[in-house]
Motif scaffolding. Sequence first.
Motif, PDB file in Angstrom:
ATOM      1  N   TYR A 114       2.944 -13.213  91.859  1.00 56.40           N
ATOM      2  CA  TYR A 114       2.682 -14.017  90.671  1.00 56.40           C
ATOM      3  C   TYR A 114       1.598 -13.366  89.832  1.00 56.40           C
ATOM      4  O   TYR A 114       0.607 -12.855  90.369  1.00 56.40           O
ATOM      5  CB  TYR A 114       2.243 -15.440  91.071  1.00 56.40           C
ATOM      6  N   TRP A 115       1.787 -13.459  88.502  1.00 60.00           N
ATOM      7  CA  TRP A 115       0.900 -12.776  87.571  1.00 60.00           C
ATOM      8  C   TRP A 115       0.473 -13.701  86.437  1.00 60.00           C
ATOM      9  O   TRP A 115       1.244 -14.575  86.009  1.00 60.00           O
ATOM     10  CB  TRP A 115       1.621 -11.563  86.962  1.00 60.00           C
ATOM     11  N   GLY A 116      -0.736 -13.455  85.946  1.00 56.56           N
ATOM     12  CA  GLY A 116      -1.182 -14.151  84.757  1.00 56.56           C
ATOM     13  C   GLY A 116      -0.780 -13.389  83.509  1.00 56.56           C
ATOM     14  O   GLY A 116      -0.130 -12.333  83.573  1.00 56.56           O
ATOM     15  N   GLN A 117      -1.201 -13.927  82.367  1.00 59.80           N
ATOM     16  CA  GLN A 117      -0.833 -13.337  81.078  1.00 59.80           C
ATOM     17  C   GLN A 117      -1.809 -12.257  80.624  1.00 59.80           C
ATOM     18  O   GLN A 117      -1.518 -11.528  79.677  1.00 59.80           O
ATOM     19  CB  GLN A 117      -0.752 -14.430  80.018  1.00 59.80           C
ATOM     20  N   GLY A 118      -2.952 -12.170  81.255  1.00 58.24           N
ATOM     21  CA  GLY A 118      -3.895 -11.116  80.933  1.00 58.24           C
ATOM     22  C   GLY A 118      -5.035 -11.567  80.040  1.00 58.24           C
ATOM     23  O   GLY A 118      -4.909 -12.531  79.279  1.00 58.24           O
ATOM     24  N   THR A 119      -6.149 -10.852  80.142  1.00 56.82           N
ATOM     25  CA  THR A 119      -7.299 -11.073  79.272  1.00 56.82           C
ATOM     26  C   THR A 119      -7.832  -9.687  78.874  1.00 56.82           C
ATOM     27  O   THR A 119      -7.945  -8.794  79.711  1.00 56.82           O
ATOM     28  CB  THR A 119      -8.373 -11.929  79.975  1.00 56.82           C
ATOM     29  N   GLN A 120      -8.140  -9.528  77.595  1.00 57.12           N
ATOM     30  CA  GLN A 120      -8.501  -8.218  77.070  1.00 57.12           C
ATOM     31  C   GLN A 120      -9.983  -7.927  77.281  1.00 57.12           C
ATOM     32  O   GLN A 120     -10.846  -8.766  77.004  1.00 57.12           O
ATOM     33  CB  GLN A 120      -8.178  -8.132  75.572  1.00 57.12           C
ATOM     34  N   VAL A 121     -10.258  -6.715  77.747  1.00 54.72           N
ATOM     35  CA  VAL A 121     -11.629  -6.225  77.884  1.00 54.72           C
ATOM     36  C   VAL A 121     -11.754  -4.966  77.033  1.00 54.72           C
ATOM     37  O   VAL A 121     -10.956  -4.037  77.171  1.00 54.72           O
ATOM     38  CB  VAL A 121     -11.959  -5.902  79.355  1.00 54.72           C
ATOM     39  N   SER A 122     -12.753  -4.956  76.149  1.00 53.42           N
ATOM     40  CA  SER A 122     -12.977  -3.802  75.286  1.00 53.42           C
ATOM     41  C   SER A 122     -14.428  -3.353  75.429  1.00 53.42           C
ATOM     42  O   SER A 122     -15.342  -4.163  75.264  1.00 53.42           O
ATOM     43  CB  SER A 122     -12.683  -4.148  73.830  1.00 53.42           C
ATOM     44  N   VAL A 123     -14.614  -2.070  75.715  1.00 55.61           N
ATOM     45  CA  VAL A 123     -15.953  -1.518  75.906  1.00 55.61           C
ATOM     46  C   VAL A 123     -16.152  -0.406  74.884  1.00 55.61           C
ATOM     47  O   VAL A 123     -15.400   0.568  74.851  1.00 55.61           O
ATOM     48  CB  VAL A 123     -16.133  -0.962  77.331  1.00 55.61           C
ATOM     49  N   SER A 124     -17.165  -0.564  74.064  1.00 54.91           N
ATOM     50  CA  SER A 124     -17.444   0.429  73.027  1.00 54.91           C
ATOM     51  C   SER A 124     -18.592   1.343  73.461  1.00 54.91           C
ATOM     52  O   SER A 124     -19.488   0.922  74.197  1.00 54.91           O
ATOM     53  CB  SER A 124     -17.792  -0.264  71.723  1.00 54.91           C
ATOM     54  N   SER A 125     -18.541   2.560  72.973  1.00 54.49           N
ATOM     55  CA  SER A 125     -19.574   3.549  73.349  1.00 54.49           C
ATOM     56  C   SER A 125     -20.788   3.445  72.450  1.00 54.49           C
ATOM     57  O   SER A 125     -20.762   2.786  71.415  1.00 54.49           O
ATOM     58  CB  SER A 125     -18.985   4.951  73.291  1.00 54.49           C
TER      59      SER A 125
END
Length: 125
Positions: A114-125
């Motif tokens: 079973y899987w979720g829909q996802g959550t976005q992670v963004s890391v900037s330099s």
Amino acid sequence: QVDVVESGGGSVQSGGSLRLSCVTSGDTYSRYCMGWFRQVPGKEREGVAGVRSDRSTLYAASVKGRFTISVDNAKNIMYLQMDSLKPEDTAMYYCAVRPRWCFNLGLSRDDYNYWGQGTQVSVSS
């Protein structure tokens, strides 16, 4: 049937921290596994960390020492504490569950049902 919902994604600068949460509802049994995966466009979904019902854990080499997976059984919540984030950690993060008969903890997509829909992670330099 198990429902899986992730939360906690966002945007941070390099070196920052985020904590992802995964709430599950439905039937789980005494021998389960749960995991976090991530995916960027054009690439395969990769396993990041996993935890089994006996609290054993497994991490991908790329995150070992920076990420920590944990479970609050009373609340049916799994967490991924992400520290010292790097731009290459940018991805959609997915929670995955195998609610029963999980004897071998793994980080392959086939290890989970079973899987979720996802959550976005963004890391900037």
